[in-house]
Design an enzyme around this catalytic site. Structure first.
Site, mmCIF file in Angstrom:
data_model
loop_
_atom_site.group_PDB
_atom_site.id
_atom_site.type_symbol
_atom_site.label_atom_id
_atom_site.label_comp_id
_atom_site.label_asym_id
_atom_site.label_seq_id
_atom_site.Cartn_x
_atom_site.Cartn_y
_atom_site.Cartn_z
ATOM 1 N N GLY A 1 -12.549 16.322 1.325
ATOM 2 C CA GLY A 1 -11.739 17.435 0.831
ATOM 3 C C GLY A 1 -12.332 18.758 1.251
ATOM 4 O O GLY A 1 -13.454 18.806 1.759
ATOM 5 N N ASN A 2 -11.574 19.816 1.076
ATOM 6 C CA ASN A 2 -12.081 21.162 1.349
ATOM 7 C C ASN A 2 -12.687 21.737 0.088
ATOM 8 O O ASN A 2 -12.280 21.371 -1.016
ATOM 9 C CB ASN A 2 -10.924 22.074 1.764
ATOM 10 C CG ASN A 2 -10.402 21.750 3.139
ATOM 11 O OD1 ASN A 2 -11.093 21.133 3.948
ATOM 12 N ND2 ASN A 2 -9.176 22.159 3.398
ATOM 13 N N ARG A 3 -13.585 22.658 0.248
ATOM 14 C CA ARG A 3 -14.097 23.375 -0.924
ATOM 15 C C ARG A 3 -13.024 24.352 -1.387
ATOM 16 O O ARG A 3 -12.497 25.128 -0.599
ATOM 17 C CB ARG A 3 -15.370 24.130 -0.562
ATOM 18 C CG ARG A 3 -16.569 23.218 -0.404
ATOM 19 C CD ARG A 3 -17.778 24.000 0.047
ATOM 20 N NE ARG A 3 -18.173 25.016 -0.919
ATOM 21 C CZ ARG A 3 -19.026 25.996 -0.646
ATOM 22 N NH1 ARG A 3 -19.545 26.097 0.558
ATOM 23 N NH2 ARG A 3 -19.351 26.870 -1.572
#
Ligand code: CTP
Length: 403
Positions: free
Chosen positions: A213-215
């Site tokens: 996932g992205n931050r």
């Protein structure tokens, strides 16, 4: 300054209740119509007669309406008052009332109105310093703020108990000015507009336990949803996994993966006027997520084959109606402006909000943000560093100008 505004003033139990008499007078002097709702505890400090005389309106205390003889009024007074109000101000707001509002308890007329009201809610928490500083009270007020309740900070000073510290009701002029500011900011210019906002990251499963996932904290998207709701829009918030409170009057749809976000957005998008894609959607997802947890003993996990997720913004851009305003975000680390302008074209968006990781006071967990807004007409506008809620309002200002 408050000409034509209807204000319901909630008064809860506390010695500062007597100051609310002056508050009624000043609100009326500023042009507002005021109806006072008292809790039982408040009536121990000030008589309802005082407030009805000052407000020139009947004072409501009882949820059960025993004082009314007409049955048609029974059971609807809370809704009538909630709908009449342009703003609900609770001053003084006791720790108990703040706690009830946090959890949605509705055991008296005031808390029922607070639940039913769609208008801005302003609290002036007023209590002994130790009660105010208590973690529980602080947490409750933080939750309420996150949901879009406006909280007037109490002032420091000596309390009736002799304690010295924060928790005193601010000067009446300060409260009146605060109310005026809130009404200014919530000018309801999105009243007939429906807005879809996406927020947070998406989690793409590697196995049932791990993900890519992205931050993203989701704060920018939630601020947009909150700002749009405060300005009167009908708001749907499609969000990935985040730890944030749902803003008042926002319909929240929780999703996990990019595919789920796509499905939710595609379902909602045809019926909305504005779509703001603030989510940090993962660009890649594991091609074959393992059905069971990959154990470390079973061998080395050397590579995970990834595939591109569906580009939600792009697919919205392809089917975009003329009447829809489509806003995307871009996070760039190099050639920022060129890349962002490229995205505006490639995704057929009306506006791209460019976040830069290179700016101080911007980014994932920050409370503030620094953005540059690029629009279809070729304009590029860099905004100063400011709280995310202000950034959200600035974006909405430009959306409104465009529509
Ligand atoms: N976005 C989307 N669906 C994706 C990826 C991104 O809808 N699968 C949206 C984001 O919500 C954002 C915009 O597209 O509004 C820009 O996302 P960004 O990741 O910056 O750009 P990408 O198009 O993914 O390009 P790149 O990774 O090359 O920067």
């Amino acid at each position: 300054m408050l000409k034509g505004k209807n204000i319901v003033l909630g008064v809860t139990g506390g010695i500062a209740a007597y100051k609310s008499c002056y508050l009624v007078r000043e609100l009326k002097k500023a042009g507002a119509a005021v109806k006072v709702v008292m809790t039982d505890a408040a009536t121990k400090f000030v008589s309802p007669l005082t407030f009805s005389t000052l407000s020139e309106n009947e004072v409501a205390v009882d949820l059960w309406n025993r004082d009314q003889s007409t049955s048609s009024e029974i059971g609807t007074r809370h809704i009538d008052l909630a709908q009449w109000a342009n703003l609900l101000l609770i001053a003084p707001a006791s720790a108990h009332t703040a706690a009830k509002l946090t959890y949605g308890l509705a055991d008296n007329l005031l808390t029922v109105i607070a639940l039913a009201a769609r208008c801005p809610l302003v609290l002036a928490p007023t209590m002994d310093a130790d009660m105010f500083l208590n973690d529980t009270t602080q947490r409750n007020l933080a939750v309420l703020r996150e949901r879009g309740v406006f909280v007037i900070p109490p002032v420091e000073g000596e309390h009736a108990s002799g304690l010295v510290g924060p928790g005193r009701l601010p000067e009446i002029e300060v409260i009146v000015r605060f109310v005026d500011d809130v009404l200014d900011r919530t000018y309801e210019d999105f009243r007939s507009v429906s807005v879809l906002v996406t927020a947070g990251p998406t989690f793409e499963p590697i196995d049932p336990v791990r993900y890519i996932g992205n931050r993203s904290s989701g704060k920018m998207g939630f601020s947009l949803a909150r700002a749009a709701a405060q300005r009167g829009a009908t708001v749907t918030l499609v969000t990935g996994p985040v730890h944030l409170e749902t803003p008042r009057h926002v319909r929240r749809v929780n999703v996990e993966t990019a595919q789920q976000m796509h499905n939710a957005v595609v379902k909602e998008a045809p019926s909305v006027d504005v779509v703001v894609m603030a989510a940090a959607v993962a660009d890649y997802a594991p091609a074959e997520p393992a059905p069971a947890k990959i154990k470390k003993e079973t061998g080395k996990l050397e590579a995970i084959r990834l595939i591109n997720t569906i580009d939600i913004l792009k697919s919205l851009g392809e089917k975009k109606k003329k009447s829809t305003t489509l806003v995307g975000f871009a996070l760039e680390t190099e050639n920022e402006l060129d890349n962002a302008r490229g995205k505006l074209q490639a995704k057929n968006a009306d506006m791209i909000v460019l976040n830069s990781l290179n700016d101080e006071g911007a980014g994932f967990e920050s409370e503030t943000n620094v953005v540059t807004i690029l629009t279809r007409d070729g304009k590029t506008e860099r905004l100063p560093r400011q709280p995310k809620l202000d950034v959200a309002n600035a974006i909405l200002d430009r959306v409104r100008a465009m529509r």
